[in-house]
Enzyme design. Structure first.
Site, mmCIF file in Angstrom:
data_model
loop_
_atom_site.group_PDB
_atom_site.id
_atom_site.type_symbol
_atom_site.label_atom_id
_atom_site.label_comp_id
_atom_site.label_asym_id
_atom_site.label_seq_id
_atom_site.Cartn_x
_atom_site.Cartn_y
_atom_site.Cartn_z
ATOM 1 N N TYR A 20 0.843 -1.200 0.000
ATOM 2 C CA TYR A 20 0.000 0.000 0.000
ATOM 3 C C TYR A 20 0.878 1.249 0.000
ATOM 4 O O TYR A 20 0.680 2.169 -0.799
ATOM 5 C CB TYR A 20 -0.939 -0.020 1.207
ATOM 6 C CG TYR A 20 -1.753 1.236 1.355
ATOM 7 C CD1 TYR A 20 -2.804 1.513 0.479
ATOM 8 C CD2 TYR A 20 -1.465 2.158 2.350
ATOM 9 C CE1 TYR A 20 -3.548 2.664 0.597
ATOM 10 C CE2 TYR A 20 -2.204 3.317 2.479
ATOM 11 C CZ TYR A 20 -3.243 3.570 1.599
ATOM 12 O OH TYR A 20 -3.971 4.733 1.710
ATOM 13 N N GLU A 42 -11.555 5.374 4.730
ATOM 14 C CA GLU A 42 -11.015 6.349 5.696
ATOM 15 C C GLU A 42 -12.031 6.617 6.793
ATOM 16 O O GLU A 42 -11.687 6.741 7.968
ATOM 17 C CB GLU A 42 -10.603 7.651 4.998
ATOM 18 C CG GLU A 42 -9.402 7.524 4.088
ATOM 19 C CD GLU A 42 -8.089 7.232 4.780
ATOM 20 O OE1 GLU A 42 -8.001 7.295 6.018
ATOM 21 O OE2 GLU A 42 -7.109 6.936 4.072
ATOM 22 N N TRP A 50 -5.227 2.296 10.549
ATOM 23 C CA TRP A 50 -5.358 2.086 9.114
ATOM 24 C C TRP A 50 -5.011 0.640 8.764
ATOM 25 O O TRP A 50 -5.610 0.050 7.874
ATOM 26 C CB TRP A 50 -4.483 3.066 8.338
ATOM 27 C CG TRP A 50 -4.547 2.794 6.867
ATOM 28 C CD1 TRP A 50 -3.535 2.387 6.055
ATOM 29 C CD2 TRP A 50 -5.707 2.882 6.025
ATOM 30 N NE1 TRP A 50 -3.991 2.210 4.769
ATOM 31 C CE2 TRP A 50 -5.327 2.507 4.718
ATOM 32 C CE3 TRP A 50 -7.038 3.233 6.260
ATOM 33 C CZ2 TRP A 50 -6.218 2.473 3.655
ATOM 34 C CZ3 TRP A 50 -7.921 3.198 5.189
ATOM 35 C CH2 TRP A 50 -7.517 2.827 3.904
#
Length: 194
Positions: A20, A42, A50
């Protein structure tokens, strides 16, 4: 052995997280589906890490029909119950409801002749903001820009779009380059905007 210098938040023990960071974070995105996906992921992250959301990303794509906005906008109580029973996503009623509300708000945006891509990128005149931070902890949690976009999206009916969430969204979607200066991706991502 991997000797690349990366942003300090990228967990070197998680291959998904490294991919990522190395391939996606900060890359300017104009893909409507990805922009909608990232907005919702998000929001799902609120109060969580995250990494938790990233590890559930594939499950989210499956659970939310590949982020098909028109299908999501029509989800009913049966589908919501199915989602809340799905251990592959964050089973939070407010966050699930927010995703449905976001799909409906997205469709209203589109009916008004706008795209999420056009709307977002107009705020930066089509060019990513290139920050120069030495360490990821120097990046702001929110800015005047994220405050403005947050208020506008809220007014349009989007949910879980607080300023801190929106700033993380701008970073993830490449409207802001917050890779640390010593990160191998900083210049690569900067060059994408040239």
């Amino acid at each position: 052995m991997d000797t690349l210098c990366r942003c300090g938040w990228a967990n070197p023990k998680n291959p998904r997280y490294l991919a990522y960071h190395d391939e996606e974070w900060g890359v300017p995105s104009h893909d409507e589906t990805r922009l909608f996906e990232m907005l919702n992921l998000e929001g799902a992250q609120a109060g969580l890490s995250w990494e938790t959301i990233l590890n559930k990303r594939d499950s989210y794509r499956e659970a939310f029909d590949g982020w098909d906005v028109e299908r999501i906008a029509r989800y009913d109580a049966t589908k919501v119950a199915e989602l809340l029973a799905n251990p592959g996503i964050v089973r939070n009623r407010l966050k699930v409801a927010a995703t449905i509300a976001n799909a409906q708000a997205y469709l209203r945006l589109r009916e008004a002749g706008q795209t999420l891509d056009g709307y977002l990128w107009a705020h930066v005149d089509g060019r990513p903001i290139q920050n120069t931070i030495e360490d990821y902890r120097q990046a702001p949690a929110k800015t005047a820009l994220s405050d403005q976009i947050s208020k506008e999206l809220s007014r349009r009916g989007f949910k879980f779009v607080g300023s801190t969430i929106i700033y993380a969204y701008l970073q993830a979607s490449g409207l802001v380059n917050d890779h640390a200066l010593n990160c191998f991706r900083y210049q690569q991502v900067k060059d994408l905007a040239a």
